[in-house]
Design a protein around this motif. Structure first.
Motif, short mmCIF file in Angstrom:
data_model
loop_
_atom_site.label_atom_id
_atom_site.label_comp_id
_atom_site.label_asym_id
_atom_site.label_seq_id
_atom_site.Cartn_x
_atom_site.Cartn_y
_atom_site.Cartn_z
N PHE A 252 -6.12 4.55 2.12
CA PHE A 252 -5.63 4.08 2.10
C PHE A 252 -4.40 4.15 3.06
O PHE A 252 -3.44 3.36 3.91
N TYR B 224 2.10 1.92 -3.55
CA TYR B 224 0.39 2.37 -3.95
C TYR B 224 0.57 4.11 -4.48
O TYR B 224 0.73 4.61 -5.38
N LEU B 225 0.35 3.97 -2.72
CA LEU B 225 0.41 6.55 -2.70
C LEU B 225 1.80 6.63 -2.57
O LEU B 225 1.20 7.77 -3.33
N CYS C 9 -2.37 1.69 5.47
CA CYS C 9 -1.29 1.70 5.75
C CYS C 9 -0.45 1.70 7.01
O CYS C 9 0.03 0.99 7.24
N ILE D 288 -9.60 -4.10 3.70
CA ILE D 288 -9.91 -2.49 3.20
C ILE D 288 -11.52 -2.57 3.37
O ILE D 288 -12.04 -1.37 3.26
N LEU E 253 0.48 -1.13 0.09
CA LEU E 253 -0.42 0.33 0.15
C LEU E 253 0.44 1.07 0.19
O LEU E 253 0.77 2.41 -0.64
#
Length: 309
Positions: A185, A54-55, A189, A236, A51
């Motif tokens: 997210f 991804y961020l 995370c 999530i 995550l």
């Protein structure tokens, strides 16, 4: 509710119902050679790193406030460290069927916590949904009820009961701060990295053997499955659903976890599906539908407005 939001919520509830139902089997596989503390630690830490990547790649990384970070840490400690951790440890000695039966106490605890704290006021629909779901679970595990007094399972059952209580408290607590979330997210995370990293460090500190070379490939693959489908997709979805629905309504969907696990056993392991299981499934389905049923509000008729001069 907008169509896109409704679709997202439906997908989230499906993910909570289905993917978490498959994690019972994955945990039972992984725990054969991997210590429980590393199963939970690795699945959450790897999920947190995925995550985080991804961020940064999507340029959606924002620094949460200290207040939000504290909320995420407390949620992670209750739900991921104690909830997931103690449940996984309990499965060392307690059969997965009995574990599944015990975890169905969570919707009832969430409802009682909401009533006692006044955070939510469950309706008669939700109460009936919880009760019907519990009846379904008792039908499924009727033959396993005697195992509750088995002295060999005493420590494992105690761990699982504490885990359920912590998860339920964490659910209510997480719901209370869902409106203040800037990015779900980022929240996820933070929680995953705290829970996963903390458990791994604790495992090393108390010298739990980390013998990767002795872990079987199938058991390692089970941890990866738990990472992507249990920790990322499932958790999530749970947090998203909590931000949209009452916490008791969301927790009722976890009744499906056991049904999914049992029907997967029938599909993959050729386990028998009995008439009692079919009746139990009907009770659970009815309970979930009743708990989440909403009457359509009639659209008010357009009336002529007379403007007096």
């Amino acid at each position: 509710m907008k169509p896109i939001t409704s679709l997202k919520l439906s997908l989230a509830l499906f993910s909570v119902s289905f993917f978490w139902g498959t994690t019972y089997l994955a945990i039972r596989i992984a725990i054969k050679s991997v210590p429980a503390i590393y199963i939970v630690g690795l699945r959450h830490f790897m999920a947190g790193m995925v995550l985080l990547a991804y961020l940064f790649i999507s340029k959606k990384m924002v620094m949460p406030t200290w207040s939000r970070t504290k909320h995420n840490i407390i949620s992670a400690f209750l739900m991921l460290v104690l909830g997931n951790g103690l449940t996984t440890y309990g499965e060392h000695t307690v059969p997965s069927g009995l574990t599944a039966l015990l975890t169905t106490l969570s919707p009832l605890l969430v409802m009682l916590l909401n009533l006692s704290t006044g955070k939510e006021k469950p309706s008669y629909q939700i109460v009936w949904g919880v009760v019907l779901g519990l009846i379904g679970m008792i039908l499924i595990f009727f033959n396993s009820l005697s195992q509750l007094v088995n002295p060999e399972y005493r420590i494992g059952i105690a761990c699982i009961l504490v885990a359920i209580l912590c998860w339920s408290i964490g659910t209510v607590y997480s719901k209370s701060g869902s409106k203040n979330s800037v990015n779900i997210f980022v929240d996820l995370c933070t929680q995953m990295l705290f829970a996963g990293g903390g458990l791994l460090l604790l495992g090393f500190a108390i010298k739990v053997p980390f013998d990767v070379y002795n872990w079987e490939t199938t058991h390692i693959l089970a941890i990866f499955y738990l990472t992507f489908f249990g920790s990322i997709a499932g958790y999530i979805s749970y947090l998203y659903a909590l931000s949209k629905l009452p916490s008791t309504s969301v927790s009722v969907f976890t009744y499906f976890n056991v049904v999914v696990a049992l029907y997967l056993g029938w599909l993959i392991l050729d386990e028998q599906v009995t008439l009692r299981l079919i009746f139990a499934t009907a009770f659970i389905l009815l309970g979930v539908l009743i708990a989440n049923y909403k009457k359509k509000t009639p659209t008010p008729a357009v009336q002529d407005v007379i403007i007096e001069k």
